[in-house]
Design a protein around this motif. Sequence first.
Motif, mmCIF file in Angstrom:
data_model
loop_
_atom_site.group_PDB
_atom_site.id
_atom_site.type_symbol
_atom_site.label_atom_id
_atom_site.label_comp_id
_atom_site.label_asym_id
_atom_site.label_seq_id
_atom_site.Cartn_x
_atom_site.Cartn_y
_atom_site.Cartn_z
ATOM 1 N N PRO A 188 0.811 -1.226 0.000
ATOM 2 C CA PRO A 188 0.000 0.000 0.000
ATOM 3 C C PRO A 188 0.841 1.272 0.000
ATOM 4 O O PRO A 188 0.514 2.242 -0.689
ATOM 5 C CB PRO A 188 -0.830 -0.113 1.281
ATOM 6 C CG PRO A 188 -0.941 -1.581 1.524
ATOM 7 C CD PRO A 188 0.380 -2.149 1.082
ATOM 8 N N LEU A 189 1.946 1.268 0.749
ATOM 9 C CA LEU A 189 2.812 2.448 0.799
ATOM 10 C C LEU A 189 3.467 2.681 -0.561
ATOM 11 O O LEU A 189 3.524 3.825 -1.048
ATOM 12 C CB LEU A 189 3.874 2.272 1.878
ATOM 13 C CG LEU A 189 4.885 3.417 2.041
ATOM 14 C CD1 LEU A 189 4.165 4.713 2.385
ATOM 15 C CD2 LEU A 189 5.919 3.073 3.106
ATOM 16 N N ALA A 190 3.949 1.615 -1.198
ATOM 17 C CA ALA A 190 4.591 1.746 -2.509
ATOM 18 C C ALA A 190 3.598 2.254 -3.557
ATOM 19 O O ALA A 190 3.931 3.134 -4.370
ATOM 20 C CB ALA A 190 5.175 0.403 -2.938
ATOM 21 N N PHE A 195 1.352 6.610 -6.920
ATOM 22 C CA PHE A 195 0.166 7.393 -7.278
ATOM 23 C C PHE A 195 0.447 8.891 -7.175
ATOM 24 O O PHE A 195 0.177 9.663 -8.111
ATOM 25 C CB PHE A 195 -0.991 6.993 -6.365
ATOM 26 C CG PHE A 195 -2.240 7.797 -6.552
ATOM 27 C CD1 PHE A 195 -3.037 7.631 -7.670
ATOM 28 C CD2 PHE A 195 -2.636 8.732 -5.596
ATOM 29 C CE1 PHE A 195 -4.200 8.373 -7.847
ATOM 30 C CE2 PHE A 195 -3.794 9.477 -5.762
ATOM 31 C CZ PHE A 195 -4.571 9.298 -6.887
ATOM 32 N N TYR A 196 1.051 9.319 -6.065
ATOM 33 C CA TYR A 196 1.328 10.748 -5.876
ATOM 34 C C TYR A 196 2.454 11.233 -6.782
ATOM 35 O O TYR A 196 2.456 12.400 -7.206
ATOM 36 C CB TYR A 196 1.648 11.034 -4.407
ATOM 37 C CG TYR A 196 0.450 10.904 -3.502
ATOM 38 C CD1 TYR A 196 -0.786 11.431 -3.869
ATOM 39 C CD2 TYR A 196 0.540 10.244 -2.276
ATOM 40 C CE1 TYR A 196 -1.897 11.304 -3.044
ATOM 41 C CE2 TYR A 196 -0.570 10.114 -1.447
ATOM 42 C CZ TYR A 196 -1.782 10.637 -1.836
ATOM 43 O OH TYR A 196 -2.881 10.510 -1.028
ATOM 44 N N LEU A 197 3.402 10.368 -7.084
ATOM 45 C CA LEU A 197 4.468 10.739 -8.012
ATOM 46 C C LEU A 197 3.901 10.991 -9.402
ATOM 47 O O LEU A 197 4.211 12.008 -10.041
ATOM 48 C CB LEU A 197 5.522 9.638 -8.068
ATOM 49 C CG LEU A 197 6.670 9.851 -9.069
ATOM 50 C CD1 LEU A 197 7.463 11.103 -8.711
ATOM 51 C CD2 LEU A 197 7.579 8.622 -9.105
ATOM 52 N N LEU A 198 3.054 10.088 -9.879
ATOM 53 C CA LEU A 198 2.466 10.244 -11.212
ATOM 54 C C LEU A 198 1.539 11.457 -11.279
ATOM 55 O O LEU A 198 1.527 12.179 -12.280
ATOM 56 C CB LEU A 198 1.698 8.969 -11.593
ATOM 57 C CG LEU A 198 2.563 7.716 -11.787
ATOM 58 C CD1 LEU A 198 1.676 6.501 -12.075
ATOM 59 C CD2 LEU A 198 3.568 7.924 -12.905
ATOM 60 N N LEU A 417 -6.078 2.072 0.615
ATOM 61 C CA LEU A 417 -5.306 0.890 0.229
ATOM 62 C C LEU A 417 -5.017 -0.038 1.401
ATOM 63 O O LEU A 417 -4.953 -1.259 1.232
ATOM 64 C CB LEU A 417 -3.991 1.323 -0.426
ATOM 65 C CG LEU A 417 -4.118 1.952 -1.819
ATOM 66 C CD1 LEU A 417 -2.778 2.508 -2.274
ATOM 67 C CD2 LEU A 417 -4.646 0.931 -2.816
ATOM 68 N N LEU A 418 -4.828 0.514 2.590
ATOM 69 C CA LEU A 418 -4.510 -0.322 3.749
ATOM 70 C C LEU A 418 -5.599 -1.363 4.034
ATOM 71 O O LEU A 418 -5.315 -2.560 4.079
ATOM 72 C CB LEU A 418 -4.263 0.552 4.977
ATOM 73 C CG LEU A 418 -2.916 1.279 5.011
ATOM 74 C CD1 LEU A 418 -2.899 2.293 6.145
ATOM 75 C CD2 LEU A 418 -1.777 0.280 5.186
ATOM 76 N N PRO A 419 -6.869 -0.944 4.253
ATOM 77 C CA PRO A 419 -7.894 -1.965 4.525
ATOM 78 C C PRO A 419 -8.183 -2.853 3.322
ATOM 79 O O PRO A 419 -8.478 -4.041 3.486
ATOM 80 C CB PRO A 419 -9.122 -1.141 4.930
ATOM 81 C CG PRO A 419 -8.892 0.214 4.373
ATOM 82 C CD PRO A 419 -7.415 0.415 4.386
#
Length: 445
Positions: A188-190, A195-198, A417-419
């Motif tokens: 989820p972190l990756a 997502f934020y980079l793109l 993404l975590l749950p």
Amino acid sequence: MLELSVLALFAAGLLVGIVWGIPTIYPLLFGYLLFAAYGLHRGCHPLTLLRVSLKGIRTVRNVLLIFLLIGVITGVWRACGTIAVIVDWSSRLILPSVFVLVSFLLCAFVSMLSGTSFGTAATIGVVCMTISRSMGLSPVIMGGAILSGVYFGDRCSPMSTSALLVGELTGTDLFGNIRRLLREQTLPLALTCLFYLLLGMSRQTGTSAIDIHSLLAGHFSLHWAAFLPAVLILLLSLLRINIKCIMLASIAMGGVLCLTLQDMDAASFLSVAVLGYRSADPVLGPMFNGGGMISMLNVTLIVLVSSTYVGIFDQTGLLDGLKHTIAHASRRITPFGCALLTSIAAGMVACNQTLTIILTYQLCRDIIPDRSELADTLGHSAMVIAPMIPWSIAAVVPISSIDAPYTCIAAACYLYLLPLWKLFTVATAGRRSSLLRHKTAKAVF
């Protein structure tokens, strides 16, 4: 029927408090009186209700003490320059194309160190949002990145009030919980970072018009030594030293820096520890003011009152009907899936993260008997669900602090993404287990 009426009346009281802007502690006190009245109706003696209420408070007494220490740290770190030097060094990494990602990681780092989502949003979150506006970045995307980042440490920091509460409720080791949560959040972190980079690279931006270094250098000595209180937290946490000792060591180091590096006197330092840091500068003040023991008074009272519910619920059996329904549903949608749905309902009713965690724990502890698994479940459900509910204090406070639109919740992908990843892994494990049992049965026959 009476039980549902009581719970509905309690939910109505919380919602009225949110709509009218009444401090959460008052609806919670109303809830305590309501549940106590239900207990008297069921034939419980008043002294028995008082006894079980105090028993609930005793389960979180260590957390309440740590809350005060957290308040001191958040004030001292502001005054001694720790937050300022982190912001200053991080600002040198700013490139418009990656600023969304940098903001998420910076908020995640500060929240990991401080353990407070509200404090992170009110400090580094405000700085990131201010810079992003000068770059012309979308406040929805930036708000989502900041909201995701400030709740990173809320799950995984040894100074997080939520992580401490989960550990106390489940009777599990804080550092063991953190280690498991960090391990399980890798994908989820990756994906969040990607997502934020793109998103950042897909948008044309200008350059920042804000000189962060000059602003901070005019009020703080930005010496590398200001990193030491934060470094102590990291190093001593790795050694798994008692969290209260870790925080006291960081406070002591911050105090030395306040008196030497920042040229404060002892009276000013004590004022910061109790009342928080205050700057008269109209630009710096909104970013850095806060902290101190007094800043934790509200959350301390919320946890204090909420903890009394646990004993009353056990004594009166108010939630027994719901527990039976949840136990039946868990056999169909897995215990985690049931806990996730329960946390969503609890979050919509409770309107704050603390009570969402307590209610989810109270309702789901029987379907997840393993304490470590229960702690992990709360970390992947109640702790991240509360900030996704627009009327919950867990969402209202950080979003208001950074002055972002509430639609930014939709861009807080880390919280989603975590749950979802946990649900996928649980479901996959369940299918593998079922397939293995099926193959074993065929082999036997």
